[in-house]
Design an enzyme around this catalytic site. Structure first.
Site, short mmCIF file in Angstrom:
data_model
loop_
_atom_site.label_atom_id
_atom_site.label_comp_id
_atom_site.label_asym_id
_atom_site.label_seq_id
_atom_site.Cartn_x
_atom_site.Cartn_y
_atom_site.Cartn_z
N GLN A 157 0.84 -1.20 0.00
CA GLN A 157 0.00 0.00 0.00
C GLN A 157 0.88 1.25 0.00
OE1 GLN A 157 -3.39 -0.54 3.04
NE2 GLN A 157 -1.92 -2.13 3.59
N VAL A 159 3.43 4.06 -1.08
CA VAL A 159 3.73 4.74 -2.35
C VAL A 159 5.16 5.26 -2.34
CG1 VAL A 159 1.31 5.40 -2.69
CG2 VAL A 159 2.86 6.96 -1.45
N HIS A 175 -1.45 1.12 -4.53
CA HIS A 175 -1.93 2.50 -4.32
C HIS A 175 -1.05 3.51 -5.06
CE1 HIS A 175 -4.34 1.34 -0.47
NE2 HIS A 175 -4.92 0.95 -1.58
N CYS A 183 -0.26 13.60 -16.20
CA CYS A 183 -1.00 14.77 -16.68
C CYS A 183 -2.50 14.56 -16.45
CB CYS A 183 -0.74 14.99 -18.17
SG CYS A 183 -1.67 16.39 -18.83
#
Ligand code: BV8
Length: 309
Positions: A157, A159, A175, A183
């Site tokens: 989980q 990042v 995640h 973008c």
């Protein structure tokens, strides 16, 4: 779950007596007293955690060791607690991110749309914290475990990218990744590890519109392929190791039930009691960076099919 040891009369008489008298050996442990050390485990005295008595701690570690040795296919689910020992605040723990910043204020599409500058200042701050951090013994032990087990999947989980930096290979960051920027309008997606970012909020070099962090926000669905792979790994493993997560966030928290229903054994390693502690097969209490290296040091090298390089 803590009490069943006392029922099973298989302990060394001194432990049985201790168990009956609920003597806690912690206070009795003297430097150099290695009596409770697992064979091959580090000589550093390992303080016991929470309310676990020595016999229980010993029994749990032995059990975990046996299951680790027997496992042919391991799936690991990690959360913020695994990166805590690298100095990265957890979400709900002491000094956790959410206490300072309400999740819904910062980690949702609505929050970003309302004030992208604040949202990016928060992500830029986290990127700077992570950039200064190093993988810890828990991360490194997972790299070692992956080398020893025929089938290994690491669902995270987190990042922060620390599993990759430690050298883990089969990692599924369900995640997302704080080092990727995307973008809002065109297909531009790019790894940008500058911390701090020169411009807040950053803009897309192609579309000149705002970029967003490559993470999954609350209210957003998880990326299809990584999530499918994570579900498959949890549904096929014979041992699920749940480390450093409160297992509150869904749908990832549901992987524990999925693995259990598929017949896997589930071991939790957490510094604290969690929502799943009473539903797993074994809940080891303590810092991940202590417990997994200890367990691994007792998993004989020869066990592995072949060392995967
Ligand atoms: C979705 C990226 C479709 C962003 C993150 C069902 C029921 C209820 C709610 C929901 C539900 N289904 C969906 C929801 C809504 C929501 C949700 O789960 N809300 C929660 C709060 C109840 N889920 C979603 O929105 C997901 N999307 O489902 O889409 C949908 C949408 C809406 C409604 C229905 C369906 C998307 C979720 C992903 C969000 N993004 N991160 C960013 O990082 O900025 S979540 C983020 O928080 C992390 O990735 C992680 O997942 C979570 C934090 O949890 P942990 O990692 O466990 O950290 P925590 O601080 O909580 O705990 C740390 C633990 O470590 C503690 O137990 C502590 O004791 C322990 N520990 C500390 N130190 C150590 C240690 N253990 C061992 N050693 C140590 N040293």
């Amino acid at each position: 779950m803590a009490t069943h040891y006392l029922k099973e009369r298989t302990l060394h008489p001194v432990y049985e007596l201790a168990a009956d008298l609920m003597i806690d050996f912690r206070s009795l442990s003297r430097p150099g007293d290695v009596s409770h050390r697992l064979p091959g485990a580090s000589t550093k005295i390992q303080p016991l955690y929470g309310s676990t008595t020595l016999p229980a701690y010993h029994r749990d570690m032995e059990q975990a060791l046996t299951w680790l040795r027997e496992a042919q296919s391991i799936c690991v689910l990690t959360g913020a607690g695994v990166s805590a020992e690298s100095g990265i605040p957890t979400f709900r723990g002491e000094g956790g991110l959410w206490r300072r910043f309400r999740a819904e204020d910062l980690a949702t599409p609505e929050a970003f749309a309302t004030d992208p500058k604040i949202s990016w200042e928060w992500y830029d701050w986290r990127r700077q914290v992570i950039a200064k951090a190093q993988p810890n013994p828990g991360h490194l032990a997972l790299v070692e475990l992956e080398r020893r087990v025929p089938t290994f999947t690491l669902v995270t989980q987190n990042v922060d990218g620390l599993h990759h930096r430690a050298g883990s290979r089969n990692v599924i960051p369900v995640h997302g990744d704080i080092w990727t920027v995307r973008c809002l309008e065109c297909a531009y997606s790019h790894k940008d590890e500058r911390a701090p970012l020169p411009e807040i909020p950053p803009r897309c070099p192609a579309a000149a519109v705002l970029l967003r962090p490559g993470v999954v926000w609350f209210g957003e669905s998880l990326p299809v392929e990584p999530w499918r792979a994570a579900e498959a790994a949890a549904g096929k493993c014979d041992l699920l190791l749940v480390a450093g997560t409160s297992a509150v966030v869904m749908p990832v928290g549901g992987l524990v039930g999925k693995a259990r229903h598929a017949g896997a054994r589930v071991i939790e390693i957490n510094a604290d009691q969690t929502r799943i502690s009473n539903t797993v097969d074994l809940s080891l209490r303590g810092p991940f960076g202590d417990i997994l290296p200890q367990l691994l040091s007792a998993v004989p090298i020869q066990h592995a099919q072949e060392i995967k390089d």
